[in-house]
Every structure is written in structure tokens, then in C-alpha cells.
Design a protein around this motif. Sequence first.
Motif, PDB file in Angstrom:
ATOM      1  N   PRO A  35       0.950  -1.245   0.109  1.00  0.00           N
ATOM      2  CA  PRO A  35       0.030  -0.050   0.026  1.00  0.00           C
ATOM      3  C   PRO A  35       0.993   1.169  -0.014  1.00  0.00           C
ATOM      4  CG  PRO A  35      -0.570  -1.572   1.716  1.00  0.00           C
ATOM      5  CD  PRO A  35       0.725  -2.064   1.218  1.00  0.00           C
ATOM      6  N   ARG A  36       0.425   2.510  -0.681  1.00  0.00           N
ATOM      7  CA  ARG A  36       0.853   3.592  -0.602  1.00  0.00           C
ATOM      8  C   ARG A  36      -0.099   4.616  -0.351  1.00  0.00           C
ATOM      9  NH1 ARG A  36       6.007   3.393  -3.408  1.00  0.00           N
ATOM     10  NH2 ARG A  36       6.671   1.406  -3.148  1.00  0.00           N
ATOM     11  N   TYR A  37       0.445   5.772   0.233  1.00  0.00           N
ATOM     12  CA  TYR A  37      -0.561   6.870   0.053  1.00  0.00           C
ATOM     13  C   TYR A  37      -0.048   8.035  -0.954  1.00  0.00           C
ATOM     14  CZ  TYR A  37       3.042   9.363   3.181  1.00  0.00           C
ATOM     15  OH  TYR A  37       4.357   9.963   3.384  1.00  0.00           O
ATOM     16  N   GLY A  38      -1.050   8.934  -1.102  1.00  0.00           N
ATOM     17  CA  GLY A  38      -1.262   9.788  -2.275  1.00  0.00           C
ATOM     18  C   GLY A  38       0.202  10.427  -2.375  1.00  0.00           C
ATOM     19  N   VAL A  39       0.546  11.226  -1.211  1.00  0.00           N
ATOM     20  CA  VAL A  39       1.687  12.148  -1.464  1.00  0.00           C
ATOM     21  C   VAL A  39       2.755  11.163  -1.658  1.00  0.00           C
ATOM     22  CG1 VAL A  39       3.145  13.593  -0.069  1.00  0.00           C
ATOM     23  CG2 VAL A  39       0.636  13.862   0.209  1.00  0.00           C
ATOM     24  N   GLU A  40       2.875  10.006  -1.177  1.00  0.00           N
ATOM     25  CA  GLU A  40       4.047   9.208  -1.362  1.00  0.00           C
ATOM     26  C   GLU A  40       3.982   8.911  -2.927  1.00  0.00           C
ATOM     27  OE1 GLU A  40       5.856   5.033   0.479  1.00  0.00           O
ATOM     28  OE2 GLU A  40       3.578   5.316   0.741  1.00  0.00           O
ATOM     29  N   LEU A  41       2.948   8.526  -3.414  1.00  0.00           N
ATOM     30  CA  LEU A  41       2.902   8.318  -4.826  1.00  0.00           C
ATOM     31  C   LEU A  41       3.273   9.564  -5.755  1.00  0.00           C
ATOM     32  CD1 LEU A  41      -0.560   6.263  -4.879  1.00  0.00           C
ATOM     33  CD2 LEU A  41       1.822   5.438  -5.675  1.00  0.00           C
ATOM     34  N   LEU A  42       3.217  10.775  -5.397  1.00  0.00           N
ATOM     35  CA  LEU A  42       3.318  11.866  -6.254  1.00  0.00           C
ATOM     36  C   LEU A  42       5.033  11.971  -5.878  1.00  0.00           C
ATOM     37  CD1 LEU A  42       0.475  14.247  -4.987  1.00  0.00           C
ATOM     38  CD2 LEU A  42       1.222  14.058  -7.262  1.00  0.00           C
ATOM     39  N   ARG A  43       5.444  11.952  -4.751  1.00  0.00           N
ATOM     40  CA  ARG A  43       6.966  11.900  -4.547  1.00  0.00           C
ATOM     41  C   ARG A  43       7.681  11.148  -5.459  1.00  0.00           C
ATOM     42  NH1 ARG A  43       7.366  10.565   0.200  1.00  0.00           N
ATOM     43  NH2 ARG A  43       8.466   8.407  -0.043  1.00  0.00           N
ATOM     44  N   GLU A  44       7.234   9.931  -5.452  1.00  0.00           N
ATOM     45  CA  GLU A  44       8.044   8.834  -6.298  1.00  0.00           C
ATOM     46  C   GLU A  44       7.872   9.135  -7.861  1.00  0.00           C
ATOM     47  OE1 GLU A  44       7.931   4.620  -5.023  1.00  0.00           O
ATOM     48  OE2 GLU A  44       7.513   5.383  -3.056  1.00  0.00           O
ATOM     49  N   LEU A  45       6.639   9.554  -8.264  1.00  0.00           N
ATOM     50  CA  LEU A  45       6.330   9.884  -9.712  1.00  0.00           C
ATOM     51  C   LEU A  45       7.148  11.105 -10.168  1.00  0.00           C
ATOM     52  CD1 LEU A  45       2.651   9.381  -9.997  1.00  0.00           C
ATOM     53  CD2 LEU A  45       4.290   8.009 -11.249  1.00  0.00           C
ATOM     54  N   GLY A  46       7.421  11.964  -9.151  1.00  0.00           N
ATOM     55  CA  GLY A  46       8.197  13.233  -9.533  1.00  0.00           C
ATOM     56  C   GLY A  46       9.735  12.751  -9.290  1.00  0.00           C
ATOM     57  N   GLU A  47      10.132  11.807  -8.699  1.00  0.00           N
ATOM     58  CA  GLU A  47      11.428  11.582  -8.727  1.00  0.00           C
ATOM     59  C   GLU A  47      11.922  10.980 -10.145  1.00  0.00           C
ATOM     60  OE1 GLU A  47      11.768   8.959  -5.312  1.00  0.00           O
ATOM     61  OE2 GLU A  47      12.061  10.735  -3.857  1.00  0.00           O
ATOM     62  N   THR A  48      10.972  10.530 -10.890  1.00  0.00           N
ATOM     63  CA  THR A  48      11.149   9.929 -12.135  1.00  0.00           C
ATOM     64  C   THR A  48      11.674  10.910 -13.109  1.00  0.00           C
ATOM     65  OG1 THR A  48       9.142   9.878 -13.188  1.00  0.00           O
ATOM     66  CG2 THR A  48       9.748   7.795 -11.719  1.00  0.00           C
ATOM     67  N   GLY A  49      11.140  12.116 -12.929  1.00  0.00           N
ATOM     68  CA  GLY A  49      11.185  13.366 -13.869  1.00  0.00           C
ATOM     69  C   GLY A  49      10.177  13.234 -14.818  1.00  0.00           C
ATOM     70  N   ALA A  50      10.339  12.354 -15.754  1.00  0.00           N
ATOM     71  CA  ALA A  50       8.963  12.496 -16.931  1.00  0.00           C
ATOM     72  C   ALA A  50       7.652  11.939 -16.475  1.00  0.00           C
ATOM     73  CB  ALA A  50       9.525  11.232 -17.899  1.00  0.00           C
ATOM     74  N   LEU A  51       7.606  11.578 -15.186  1.00  0.00           N
ATOM     75  CA  LEU A  51       6.224  11.225 -14.720  1.00  0.00           C
ATOM     76  C   LEU A  51       5.657  12.099 -13.664  1.00  0.00           C
ATOM     77  CD1 LEU A  51       6.493   7.217 -14.570  1.00  0.00           C
ATOM     78  CD2 LEU A  51       5.442   8.564 -16.283  1.00  0.00           C
ATOM     79  N   ALA A  52       6.655  13.316 -13.558  1.00  0.00           N
ATOM     80  CA  ALA A  52       6.145  14.227 -12.531  1.00  0.00           C
ATOM     81  C   ALA A  52       4.762  14.917 -12.762  1.00  0.00           C
ATOM     82  CB  ALA A  52       7.057  15.258 -12.346  1.00  0.00           C
ATOM     83  N   THR A  53       3.884  14.766 -11.892  1.00  0.00           N
ATOM     84  CA  THR A  53       2.481  15.238 -12.108  1.00  0.00           C
ATOM     85  C   THR A  53       1.933  15.803 -10.669  1.00  0.00           C
ATOM     86  OG1 THR A  53       0.493  14.664 -13.132  1.00  0.00           O
ATOM     87  CG2 THR A  53       1.303  13.171 -11.240  1.00  0.00           C
ATOM     88  N   SER A  54       0.719  16.306 -10.733  1.00  0.00           N
ATOM     89  CA  SER A  54       0.285  16.990  -9.963  1.00  0.00           C
ATOM     90  C   SER A  54      -0.869  16.412  -8.964  1.00  0.00           C
ATOM     91  CB  SER A  54      -0.502  18.393 -10.122  1.00  0.00           C
ATOM     92  OG  SER A  54      -1.764  18.046 -11.004  1.00  0.00           O
ATOM     93  N   GLN A  55      -1.350  16.807  -7.710  1.00  0.00           N
ATOM     94  CA  GLN A  55      -2.333  16.169  -7.105  1.00  0.00           C
ATOM     95  C   GLN A  55      -3.633  16.396  -7.739  1.00  0.00           C
ATOM     96  OE1 GLN A  55      -2.803  18.213  -3.163  1.00  0.00           O
ATOM     97  NE2 GLN A  55      -0.588  17.822  -2.397  1.00  0.00           N
ATOM     98  N   GLY A  56      -3.926  17.521  -8.583  1.00  0.00           N
ATOM     99  CA  GLY A  56      -5.076  17.352  -9.503  1.00  0.00           C
ATOM    100  C   GLY A  56      -4.903  16.349 -10.426  1.00  0.00           C
ATOM    101  N   THR A  57      -4.138  15.716 -10.815  1.00  0.00           N
ATOM    102  CA  THR A  57      -4.042  14.685 -11.558  1.00  0.00           C
ATOM    103  C   THR A  57      -4.017  13.100 -10.945  1.00  0.00           C
ATOM    104  OG1 THR A  57      -2.701  15.843 -13.302  1.00  0.00           O
ATOM    105  CG2 THR A  57      -2.826  13.283 -13.410  1.00  0.00           C
TER     106      THR A  57
END
Length: 129
Positions: A35-57
Motif C-alpha cells: 500500500p501507498r498513500y497519495g503524497v508518497e505516490l506523487l513524490r515517487e512519480l516526481g523522482e522519475t522526472g518524466a512522470l512528475a504530475t500534480s495532486q489534481g491529476t
Amino acid sequence: MEPSGPSRRTPGKAASQLRKGVLEYCVLALMRDGPRYGVELLRELGETGALATSQGTVYPLLSRLRRDELVVTSWRESDSGPPRRYYELTEAGHAALTEFTGTWPGFRDAVDSLLAPTACARRSGEAGE
């Protein structure tokens, strides 16, 4: 009135379209091991660079994944603030991720073969024969 012509491409549109197409499966992949929580998912996506996105997505995506029964949620206490909503893959979520994982290499290879300059030149030469 402007003449009709080619649509104006906005910078980064290709990256945005690619991200939209794969983001769901990348989020599912991040939950593969637990399991993961939302902010954790956002952070990990952001760390990839190309998959960085926003809470609104991400949060609407997580809601859709829940409605589609690909994830379930639970609330857990947090040491650093209010309780957090955790998202976890269901059996259907694992199956969707497995399907995508099997499909992706062929899809990626097909796109790569079309984008490779030698492939384009080779096809152009074949068309003129």
C-alpha cells in the motif's frame, strides 16, 4: 478569423500525452509491493522526472482506480500528522498491471522501430522501389 491550418502544438504536448497514457499503470506499479498513500505516490512519480504530475491529476486517478475496483483504500494513523488514506492493489489491479507489463515491451519496441531514423529511411527506400 484565422485560416484553418495545422493545429498549433504546445510545447511538451508529446510528453503530456505519453504521461496520460501510462500514468495509471505506473501508479499501479508503485503499489505492486504494498500500500501507498497519495503524497508518497506523487513524490515517487516526481523522482522519475518524466512522470512528475500534480495532486489534481493523481487524486482523481486514484478515485477512478478505486471505482474500477483496481485498488482498495484504508485509513492509517500517521506519526507526523492526520491519518492517511492508503491505496492497495486488488486482484483485478494486479491483473491489469500484469497485462500492461506484458503488452508494454512490444508496444515500446514497435514505437522505437518507427522512430529510429534507419527504419524510416529504409521504409522510404522500399516505397520508391
